[in-house]
Scaffold this active site. Structure first.
Site, PDB file in Angstrom:
ATOM      1  N   ASP A  74     -53.668 -63.368  66.919  1.00  0.00           N
ATOM      2  CA  ASP A  74     -52.959 -62.033  66.461  1.00  0.00           C
ATOM      3  C   ASP A  74     -53.391 -61.470  65.380  1.00  0.00           C
ATOM      4  OD1 ASP A  74     -51.449 -59.788  65.684  1.00  0.00           O
ATOM      5  OD2 ASP A  74     -49.656 -61.091  66.946  1.00  0.00           O
ATOM      6  N   HIS A  90     -53.320 -57.283  62.133  1.00  0.00           N
ATOM      7  CA  HIS A  90     -53.957 -56.965  60.584  1.00  0.00           C
ATOM      8  C   HIS A  90     -55.160 -57.224  60.346  1.00  0.00           C
ATOM      9  CE1 HIS A  90     -49.610 -56.262  59.925  1.00  0.00           C
ATOM     10  NE2 HIS A  90     -48.850 -57.485  60.168  1.00  0.00           N
TER      11      HIS A  90
END
Ligand SMILES: Cc1ncc(COP(=O)(O)O)c(C=O)c1O
Length: 402
Positions: free
Chosen positions: A211, A214
């Site tokens: 993921d 960020h």
């Protein structure tokens, strides 16, 4: 039911973990021309340093993104009107997916209506009884929910503990395994060791899902941590992304092989049974990809301001934009955040259950569109509040050294 709702609210108040979805000072943006916003949502005139948002590059208000979004509305209207697999796929979706591939070096991309939906889509499409999901214990709520929905057997490994992960992979009995990590963790801001995790996955014939919510726009000169680790295009590595943080828009994506994309189009329920991403968001995110690729200095500015923030607050610098400062018990963390807001600095206040280790934190995000002086002033204000709350032995030690 009414009594239960009231009891639940009482419990939250007692624990100091009440959340609000209120308009915050300065966070509302400019008023639309020709119509006054209601009193309660009118932003104040006070200049605000917003260290609470995920708009790391300041692109959400960039004129180029606004123009792209307005152009897409003019061309396609305000909504995609249908699922992507019916009539909701528009040229702007293909444009966005191509730009995401160019930025990250991945062969194929599929846009979803949010990062949350992208995570749900990929893990449920890859999961099932024959797939063991191994997830880092600090994984984001969307990954946790996705793992639950996937009906896979799920094992959680201690945060960043690759020895434990190796043992779990070696002991697996299922024919397939998927390892789930974040490139930069959303609350603590620390980074996964992607090169080593990918090596372990290759050794054990497992797929690695990273993921990059960020990471993209911040790590690797903006191209993300997977790219920086030399893993772009590796066929055992899949990325998920949100378009709502550094890209300044809204939506999400999964990036990987063409075969994976085809599988998702055919099986990912959060893609198939969901209206396509709004054209304005897709166009804005595509423009953000072009800007990030052309201006790697934006990512550089985030990291240099992150250094200013971390030094000013006396915490070790984290890997990306997110700097995490312990904030004491939940009430104290909330009151420090409220005092800072009154002083013109917005910070995130993360309390249980939103913190992976149960410790309340102030979450400060470094931004490319703030000067080092602004960032330093914000850090001073944060530090003053922490010292007043008796919460800053590390900060005081740092100040004594200077
Ligand atoms: C690590 C991580 N993954 C996924 C998401 C969800 O992204 P979105 O806001 O686009 O749904 C977030 C957002 O908070 C996140 O921090």
């Amino acid at each position: 039911m009414q009594r239960w709702l009231e009891d639940q609210a009482r419990v939250r108040r007692r624990r100091g973990i009440v959340r609000q979805a209120a308009v915050r000072t300065g966070a509302a943006g400019p008023a639309p021309s020709g119509s006054a916003p209601p009193e309660a949502s009118r932003p104040t005139a006070r200049p605000v340093l917003d260290l609470a948002s995920n708009d790391y590059l300041g692109l959400s208000t960039d004129p180029r993104l606004k123009a792209a979004a307005i152009g897409a509305i003019d061309r396609y209207g305000t909504g995609a009107r249908a699922s992507r697999v019916v009539t909701g796929t528009l040229p702007v979706h293909a444009e966005l997916e191509a730009e995401l591939c160019r930025l990250t070096g991945q062969p194929a991309a599929l846009a979803f209506s949010s990062g949350y939906a992208a995570n749900l889509g990929v893990l449920t499409a890859l999961g099932g009884p024959g797939t063991l999901l191994l997830s880092d214990e600090h994984s984001h709520a969307s990954l946790i929910d996705a793992a639950r929905l996937s009906r896979s057997p799920v094992e959680v490994f201690p945060h960043g503990d690759l020895a434990a992960l190796r043992t779990m992979l070696a002991a697996r009995t299922q024919p397939r395994a998927v390892v789930v990590v974040e490139s930069i963790y959303s609350v603590l801001g620390d980074a996964a060791d992607l090169a080593e995790t990918a090596r372990l996955c290759a050794e054990h014939d497992a797929l690695l899902v990273v993921d990059e919510a960020h990471g993209i726009g911040v790590a690797g000169g903006g191209r993300g941590a997977v790219h920086a680790a030399g893993l772009a295009g590796a066929d055992h590595v899949v990325l998920t992304a949100t378009l709502s943080k550094a890209l300044g828009a809204q939506g999400g994506a999964v990036l990987g092989s063409g075969a994976l994309r085809g599988h998702l189009v055919n099986t990912a329920r959060s893609f198939i049974f969901d209206t396509g991403l709004a054209p304005a968001s897709a166009a804005a995110a595509a423009e953000a990809c072009r800007i990030i690729a052309a201006e790697p200095q934006l990512a550089g500015r985030v990291l240099s301001n992150a250094a200013v923030l971390a030094l000013g607050c006396g915490v070790p610098q984290a890997a990306g934009a997110v700097q995490s400062v312990p904030g004491g018990d939940p009430e104290r963390a909330a009151s420090i955040a409220a005092e800072l807001e009154a002083a013109g600095v917005l910070v995130g206040c993360f309390r249980p259950p939103s913190v992976p280790d149960g410790i309340s934190r102030l979450r400060l995000t470094a931004r490319a569109d703030f000067t080092a002086e602004e960032t330093s002033r914000a850090a001073e204000l944060v530090t003053a509040r922490l010292v007043a709350a008796g919460l800053a032995p590390a900060v005081q030690a740092a100040q004594a050294v200077r």
